[in-house]
Design an enzyme around this catalytic site. Structure first.
Site, short mmCIF file in Angstrom:
data_model
loop_
_atom_site.label_atom_id
_atom_site.label_comp_id
_atom_site.label_asym_id
_atom_site.label_seq_id
_atom_site.Cartn_x
_atom_site.Cartn_y
_atom_site.Cartn_z
N GLU A 4 37.82 26.53 41.91
CA GLU A 4 36.94 25.36 41.69
C GLU A 4 35.64 25.77 41.01
O GLU A 4 35.17 25.09 40.10
CB GLU A 4 36.61 24.67 43.03
N LYS A 10 36.12 35.53 47.70
CA LYS A 10 35.58 34.23 48.10
C LYS A 10 36.26 33.05 47.39
O LYS A 10 36.13 31.92 47.82
CB LYS A 10 34.07 34.17 47.84
N LYS A 29 42.29 40.31 35.09
CA LYS A 29 42.89 39.55 34.00
C LYS A 29 43.13 38.08 34.38
O LYS A 29 42.68 37.17 33.69
CB LYS A 29 44.21 40.21 33.62
N THR A 30 43.83 37.86 35.48
CA THR A 30 44.11 36.47 35.86
C THR A 30 42.82 35.78 36.32
O THR A 30 42.67 34.57 36.14
CB THR A 30 45.19 36.38 36.96
N ASN A 52 42.30 40.58 40.55
CA ASN A 52 42.94 40.91 39.29
C ASN A 52 42.04 40.42 38.16
O ASN A 52 41.92 39.22 37.91
CB ASN A 52 44.33 40.24 39.21
N GLY A 68 49.30 28.02 38.68
CA GLY A 68 48.82 28.60 37.42
C GLY A 68 47.92 29.81 37.54
O GLY A 68 47.83 30.61 36.61
N ILE A 119 36.86 40.74 43.09
CA ILE A 119 37.85 40.23 42.15
C ILE A 119 39.13 41.06 42.27
O ILE A 119 39.10 42.28 42.15
CB ILE A 119 37.29 40.29 40.71
N GLN A 147 41.41 32.35 34.87
CA GLN A 147 41.03 31.26 35.76
C GLN A 147 39.66 30.71 35.36
O GLN A 147 39.46 29.50 35.30
CB GLN A 147 41.00 31.82 37.20
#
Ligand SMILES: Cc1cc2nc3c(=O)[nH]c(=O)nc-3n(C[C@H](O)[C@H](O)[C@H](O)COP(=O)(O)OP(=O)(O)OC[C@H]3O[C@@H](n4cnc5c(N)ncnc54)[C@H](O)[C@@H]3O)c2cc1C
Lengths: 325, 712
Positions: free
Chosen positions: B677, B673, B605-606, B603, B462, B601, B610
Site C-alpha cells: 500500500e 513492515k 527486485k520484486t 527481495n 502480483g 527488504i 512493487q
C-alpha cells in the site's frame, strides 16, 4: 450480439450488391470499430460483407497526387515514404490516434466511417438520437465533456472522433466512392455532415456506396506542419481538442495556411476564415492569437465542455507556433 | 553453490511460467462438461423487477438454465434465520434493485457466446422508484459508521486550527476509481455430490473464500476447495467473495455441471468494488514558525444503500505529525450504487492526498520549504496512541528522496522555472500504512534429495509472494533458493491471511521463517546437536542416516505480546518532478522517486517492482483515472478501457525506488513492515504539489486533466 449472415466479397460490385440485400448490412474492413459496436448491441447487423479481399490496399502516385486505397491500413499510410515526404501532417495525425495494434488493423475507409465515441451512443440503456432516432440526446443534459462546440443541434452534440479525418480535411482530400448508381467523387469537407435533425447520418454516403480510395492533391505542405492532440493521457485516448496546422512560408511570410480541428464538431472542422486571415502575415503569437479568435467564432459550449472554449484557441496558437518554428 | 540471502534481487520463481503462458489463471481450467454463465444487469437504478419473460432465452440454442429472482434455488446463507447470514447483496434472492447494473438474472449455456446471446433475449418489466446517486446533492445525508474506529476523534481541542496565526482550510475531491486489473473476475465452480464444491476463482484469500462459500451454502469448510494459484492483478477487488461467485456455485448446483462465470469489463465497474468518491476537508493551523497547533480532517465518501463500506481516510491526520490538537470526522453517504471495496493504498492513500496537499499549501503560506515544514512537525512517538514507534525512518526518507530528485533545484516561487515552453516543478507527498501481522501457518517438507517444499494458503496477486517466501526459506535454512518450492493459492494448505493490508510478507514470511527454524531444530536434534546450532548441516544426509523418507512439520506463527506496546507503520516519502504546459494544460511527470521505510527488504527486485507498480497506480490516481457517472440515469458512462484511463507507458517516467532497508526490531523475526500500500500512498500529493510548484495552479479535484489546469 444478434445472429447475422457473413459474406466475403471478391469484387466491389459484388460487395455492393450484397450490402443492398438487407436494410442492416454493413461492410467489414478492419473491424476495430464495427465489431465493438456489434458486441455492445449498438449495431445489430443482418449481414456483414467482408471487403478485405477487394484489391483496395494500394498506395500509389497519381498524375496529380497520391491515391490511398480504402483498405490501406492506418499504419501503412502513416509509414509510407510518399506520405512522410509529401503529407507529413497526415502521418502525424494518424499516429496520434489509437494504438499501434489498432492502426495495424484499421483502414482508411473504416477510419473515415468510424462512429462517434459519445458514451450515450455506446450504451443501449441510455437515450441517443444517433443510435435510436427519436429516443432523445443523453449527452445534452448529461456528461458532455467530450462533446461539440461547433455545429451541434438539439438532437445531437456528438463529435467525430477521428484524427486522420482532421488532416484529410485540411489537405483537401477527395473521396472516391462506388455505388449502385455508379462512381462519384466527394470532397472530404463534404463527406461528413452536421447532425441537424438526422444525427443517425454521419456522412453523405448513400445506401450501398463503398469507399474505394481517397485522393490527395499534389504535395503543398511538406514542411511547416503540426498535429497537436490534447487528451486525458499522453497516448491512447481520444482528443479533447486536436488541431492540424500546415503553413506554406516564403521567407518570413505565410503564403498559404491550412487549419482544422478535431474533437469539436460532428465532422472534422476546417477553419477557412482563420486560414484566410493568416495568408500574407508573418508568424507571431499575436497573429496566431487573432487567427484563433477568428476560428472560435460561433463556438457554443455545454455544462461540462466549457473548457474547450479556452483549450481550442490555445491549441490553435500552440499548433501554429510549432508549425512555424 | 551460492547461498541466496534475504535482501538479494532474486528473479521471480514463477517468472518463466508467467511469460511463457504456462501459468494457469482461474479462467483457464478446462473442467470436463464445462458450461458458461452470463449475468444480466438491471437497467434501472432503484425499484423492483416485476416480471421477466425468459421464454425466448430458454428456447435459444444451447441454453441450460436461466436463474432469476422468480425461480432461483435458495442459497441457505441468504435465508432469514441462517446460522451465519451472508453480508451484502444477495443475488436473485429477492426482486429488489438497489443500483444500476445489479445482476437480475444468470443465463447458463453450453458456450459463452450462446449464453451472451440468450441474455439479450430476456424481457424484464420493472417498477422503478426514485433513486439517489448524486453524491454532492446527498452530501448532508452522510452518517457516522457504526464501527468504533470511525467515530469522531478528538485530541486536545476540536477545530483548534481555526484560531491559529496561519490557517489553511480546503476541500479535496477524489472521484470513484476502479481497480481494473487486467484479468477479469472469473469463477469456475463444480459440485461433487450435494455437499462438496470446488472453485477456481480469482481470489486474494483462498481461506476467506472457503469461509464465505461454506457459509453461503451451509457446508463444512473442509468440503469447500478453493484454488487461486495465479491472479492477474486485483488491487483489493478480490479481497472478499462477491455475490456473483456465490451465483456461479448456485448455478453449478442447478445444472449439475461445472459453471464458469466471467464478468465483462463493463461489469467490473459495478460488481467488484471501487475506490469511493470522497470529499475531504482539511483544516491546518500553525504558528508563524511552522509548528502545527491544530489539524482537522473530515471526510465524506459514497457507500451503497444495501451495505456500508468504510476505510481509513482520516486516520493519518491523527498521527503523522506532531500537533497538540487534532480531530477527525468520518461519514459515509449511502447511495444507489454498488458497494465500494478497498483499492490499493485504500483510505490511507485518499487521506494522504488531502493532508499532504494541505500541508504543501501551508508551506507556501508560511514561506517554509515543504520538507523543512515536515521536519518541524516530526514526531518521535505516535501521538494518537501515545506509544513509541516500533521503528520510523521517515526523516531518512526525506533526506534521500530530496537528494535523488534534485530538491535543491526547486524554486520556492511557483511558475518560475522553465524548460522551453514547459514549466518545471517539484513536489513531495508522504504517507504511512499500518504494519500488520496475522496468525499464519506453514507446512514444510524435507525430501531425501535435499529439496524443501513449503505450503501456505496465501495468494500472489502480483508482488512475487512465492519468490520472497523462497528467499526467506533459503536464507533461514542455509540452502540455495532453487532447492525450495513454495506453494500457495489452495485452501487445503495451512491457513494464511488474505493478501491485503500489506501484511503477507510479515505474516506468511514469519510462518515460513518459523517453520524453517523448527525444521532445522528437528534436524539438529536428530544429528545429536543442540537444537539451536547454526552451523550448516547435511539435510539429506541426516534423513538417509535415520532412514526417513521425509521430514514434515506444520508451524503456526503469530505476533508476540510485545507488539501491543508499539505503534507499527511503514512510512514513505514520494518525490515528483513535473512539467506543465501552460497553453495546453498537459502535465508530464518527468521523474518520480519513492523512498520507503518498509523495514527489512526481502527481495530487492520484486520489492522495487512493487514500488514502481504502486507509483504507476498513484500517477493514475492523480492524473488520469476517474469513473464518470451520469446521475440522470444512474450509470457509469466510461465503463471500458478506451474511456477509463489507466496510465499508459507514455505517462510513466523513470521511477526510482529507494529502501531504507532497516529491520523493524519488533514486528516479526525478519523485520519486514510491508510495501504493497505504501508504494501508492503519497504519490498523488507529490505530483499535485509539483504541479502547483510548476504552474502556480492548485488542483484539489483529481484527476488533474488538461482542462483543469487551463480553467484553474
Ligand atoms: C480503444 C480504441 C481507441 C481508439 N483511439 C482512436 C484515436 O485516438 N483516434 C482515432 O482517430 N481513432 C481511434 N480509434 C478508432 C479507430 O481509428 C477506428 O476503429 C478504425 O479507424 C476503424 O477502421 P476499421 O477498418 O477497423 O473499420 P471497421 O470497424 O471495419 O468499420 C467501421 C465502419 O466503416 C464502414 N466501412 C469500412 N470500410 C468501408 C468502405 N471502404 N466503404 C464504406 N464503408 C466502410 C463499416 O461498414 C463500419 O460501419 C480507436 C479505436 C479503439 C477501439
Amino acid at each position: 450480439m444478434n445472429p447475422f449472415q457473413y459474406t466475403r466479397s471478391l469484387a466491389a460490385a459484388g460487395a455492393i450488391q450484397s450490402v443492398l440485400k438487407e436494410p442492416h448490412a454493413h461492410f467489414l474492413a478492419g473491424g476495430t470499430n464495427l465489431i465493438d459496436l456489434i458486441k455492445m448491441g449498438v449495431v445489430t447487423p443482418e449481414r456483414l460483407v467482408d471487403i478485405n479481399p477487394l484489391p483496395l490496399k494500394g498506395i500509389e502516385k497519381t498524375a496529380t497526387g497520391l491515391r490511398l486505397g480504402a483498405l490501406a491500413t492506418n499504419s501503412e499510410v502513416a509509414d509510407h515514404p510518399l506520405v512522410l515526404q509529401g503529407y507529413p501532417l497526415l502521418s502525424l495525425a494518424i499516429n496520434a490516434g489509437a494504438s499501434p495494434q489498432l492502426r495495424n488493423m484499421a483502414t482508411v475507409g473504416g477510419n473515415m466511417m468510424q462512429r462517434t465515441r459519445c458514451n450515450y451512443f455506446f450504451d443501449t440503456a441510455m437515450p441517443c438520437n444517433k443510435r435510436s432516432p427519436g429516443s432523445g440526446c443523453g449527452a445534452l443534459e448529461g456528461i458532455n465533456r467530450m462533446h461539440a462546440i461547433f455545429g451541434a443541434s438539439p438532437a445531437c452534440i456528438a463529435v467525430n472522433p477521428s484524427d486522420m479525418n482532421v488532416a484529410m480535411v485540411a489537405l483537401d482530400a477527395v473521396v472516391h466512392v462506388k455505388g449502385p448508381k455508379g462512381e462519384r467523387k466527394i470532397p472530404f469537407a463534404d463527406f461528413h455532415r452536421l447532425p441537424g435533425d438526422h444525427p443517425e447520418k454521419d456522412n453523405t454516403l448513400e445506401r450501398g456506396e463503398l469507399i474505394m480510395a481517397v485522393d490527395l492533391p499534389a504535395p503543398a505542405f511538406s514542411q511547416h506542419v503540426a498535429y497537436l492532440k490534447i487528451r486525458d493521457r499522453t497516448s491512447y485516448a481520444f482528443a479533447l481538442v486536436s488541431v492540424a496546422a500546415a503553413l506554406k512560408m516564403d521567407g518570413n511570410m505565410i503564403t498559404d495556411a491550412r487549419l482544422a480541428m478535431g474533437g469539436v464538431a460532428h465532422k472534422p472542422w476546417r477553419l477557412h476564415a482563420a486560414e484566410t486571415f493568416l495568408k500574407g502575415k508573418t508568424p507571431g503569437d499575436d497573429t496566431f492569437k487573432q487567427a484563433a479568435q477568428i476560428a472560435m467564432q460561433g463556438a457554443k459550449a455545454y455544462r461540462y465542455n466549457q473548457f474547450k472554449l479556452t483549450m481550442a484557441p490555445n491549441a490553435i496558437l500552440q499548433a501554429l507556433k510549432t508549425a512555424s518554428a | 553453490m551460492k547461498q541466496d540471502k534475504i535482501g538479494d534481487p532474486l528473479d521471480r520463481v514463477d517468472g518463466r511460467l508467467k511469460v511463457t503462458g504456462g501459468a494457469k489463471y482461474s479462467g483457464e481450467y478446462k473442467v470436463p462438461g464445462l458450461t458458461y454463465g452470463v449475468l444480466v444487469p438491471a437497467t434501472i437504478t432503484n425499484g423492483t423487477v416485476t416480471a421477466m419473460d425468459t421464454r425466448a432465452a430458454l428456447r435459444a440454442p444451447g441454453v441450460l438454465a436461466v436463474i432469476t429472482p422468480f425461480n432461483a434455488p435458495p442459497v441457505p446463507g441468504y435465508q432469514p434465520g441462517a446460522a451465519k447470514p451472508v453480508k451484502g447483496l444477495k443475488l436473485f434472492n429477492d426482486n429488489q434493485v438497489h443500483f444500476n447494473g445489479q445482476p437480475i438474472a444468470l443465463v447458463v449455456a453450453e458456450t459463452f457466446e450462446r449464453a451472451t446471446y440468450a441474455a439479450t433475449l430476456i424481457k424484464t418489466t420493472y417498477q422503478p422508484q426514485p433513486f439517489e446517486t448524486d453524491f454532492h446533492k446527498n452530501f448532508d445525508k452522510g452518517v457516522v459508521p457504526n464501527e468504533g474506529k470511525y467515530k469522531d476523534y478528538v485530541r486536545g481541542e476540536a477545530d483548534a486550527y481555526k484560531n491559529a496565526p496561519v490557517v489553511v482550510e480546503q476541500d479535496y475531491m477524489l472521484p470513484s476509481e476502479m481497480h481494473n486489473p487486467m484479468e477479469l473476475h472469473v469463477t469456475t465452480a463444480f459440485w461433487d455430490g450435494d455437499d462438496k464444491v470446488t472453485l477456481y476463482t480469482k481470489s486474494q484469500g483462498v481461506v476467506g473464500s472457503q469461509r464465505a462459500i461454506s457459509t453461503a451454502f451451509g457446508l463444512d469448510p473442509a468440503n469447500v476447495q478453493i484454488h487461486s494459484r495465479f491472479v492477474g492483478g486485483a488491487f483489493g477487488s478480490s479481497l472478499r467473495t462477491w455475490p456473483h461467485e456465490v451465483a456461479a456455485v448456485q448455478a453449478a448446483k442447478l445444472v449439475k455441471r461445472p459453471v464458469k462465470l466471467t464478468l465483462t469489463r463493463e461489469q467490473m465497474f459495478t460488481l467488484v468494488g471501487y475506490r469511493p468518491l470522497t470529499i475531504q476537508r482539511i483544516g491546518l493551523g500553525a504558528s508563524t514558525d511552522g509548528k502545527l497547533v491544530g489539524i482537522t480532517h473530515e471526510s465524506h465518501s459514497q457507500t451503497a444503500v444495501y451495505e456500508e463500506f468504510t476505510e481509513n481516510a482520516v486516520n493519518v491526520s491523527r498521527f503523522l505529525y506532531a500537533s497538540p490538537n487534532a480531530n477527525t470526522r468520518y461519514k459515509v453517504v449511502p447511495l444507489n450504487v454498488g458497494v465500494p471495496a478497498p483499492m490499493r493504498g485504500p483510505g490511507e492513500a485518499t487521506g494522504s492526498f488531502a493532508l499532504e496537499s494541505a500541508l504543501d499549501e501551508l508551506s507556501y503560506k508560511l514561506g517554509i520549504d515543504p520538507i523543512e515544514l515536515r521536519l518541524r512537525n516530526y514526531t518521535y512517538t505516535d501521538p494518537e496512541r501515545n506509544l513509541p514507534w516500533s521503528s520510523k525512518y521517515l526523516k531518512e526518507c526525506y533526506q534521500q528522496g530530496a537528494e535523488r530528485i534534485g530538491w535543491d533545484k526547486r524554486s520556492a516561487q511557483p511558475g518560475t522555472q522553465r524548460d522551453g515552453e514547459w514549466l518545471i516543478g517539484y513536489g513531495i507527498g508522504c504517507g504511512a500504512f499500518g504494519a500488520y501481522r496475522s496468525k499464519t501457518s506453514a507446512k514444510i517438507k524435507l525430501l531425501p534429495d535435499g529439496t524443501v517444499n513449503i505450503q501456505s494458503a496465501t495468494s500472489d496477486i502480483g508482488p512475487g509472494t512465492a519468490t520472497s517466501m523462497t528467499l526467506i526459506a533459503a536464507d533461514t535454512l542455509g540452502i540455495p533458493a532453487d532447492k525450495i518450492t513454495f506453494q500457495l493459492g489452495d485452501s487445503s494448505y495451512p491457513i494464511a491471511p488474505t493478501q491485503g493490508g500489506s501484511q503477507t510478507v510479515s505474516s506468511v514470511g514469519s510462518a515460513v521463517h518459523d517453520a524453517c527454524v523448527a525444521l532445522k531444530q528437528k534436524l539438529n536434534t536428530l544429528a545429536g546437536l543442540s537444537p539451536d546450532t547454526t552451523a550448516p548441516i547435511d539435510y539429506a544426509g541426516i534423513l538417509t542416516k535415520h532412514n526417513l523418507p521425509m521430514l514434515e512439520l506444520t508451524q503456526d506463527s503469530q505476533a508476540g505480546d510485545d507488539a501491543k506496546n508499539y505503534s507499527m507503520y511503514s512510512f514513505s516519502a514520494h518525490f515528483a518532478q513535473v512539467y506543465v504546459h501552460p497553453l495546453t494544460g498537459q502535465v508530464r511527470v518527468k521523474k518520480l522517486v519513492a523512498v520507503v521505510d518498509g523495514g527489512k527488504i526481502v527481495n530487492l527486485k520484486t520489492a522495487s517492482s512493487q514500488m514502481i507498480g504502486g507509483a504507476v497506480g498513484g500517477i493514475g490516481m492523480v492524473l488520469t483515472e476517474e469513473a464518470v457517472f451520469d446521475d440522470h440515469f444512474g450509470r457509469y458512462v466510461n465503463g471500458n478501457f478506451a474511456d477509463y484511463h489507466v496510465p499508459v507507458n507514455a505517462d510513466i517516467p523513470d521511477i526510482e525506488a529507494i529502501f531504507i532497508d532497516k529491520p523493524d526490531p519488533i514486528i516479526n523475526p525478519v523485520g519486514t513492515k510491508g510495501l504493497g500500500e505504501i508504494s501508492l500512498i503519497g504519490v498523488a500529493a507529490a505530483v499535485a504539489n509539483a504541479v502547483y510548484n510548476a504552474s502556480g495552479k492548485r488542483i484539489r479535484e483529481l484527476p488533474i486533466t488538461p482542462d483543469k489546469i487551463l480553467m484553474a
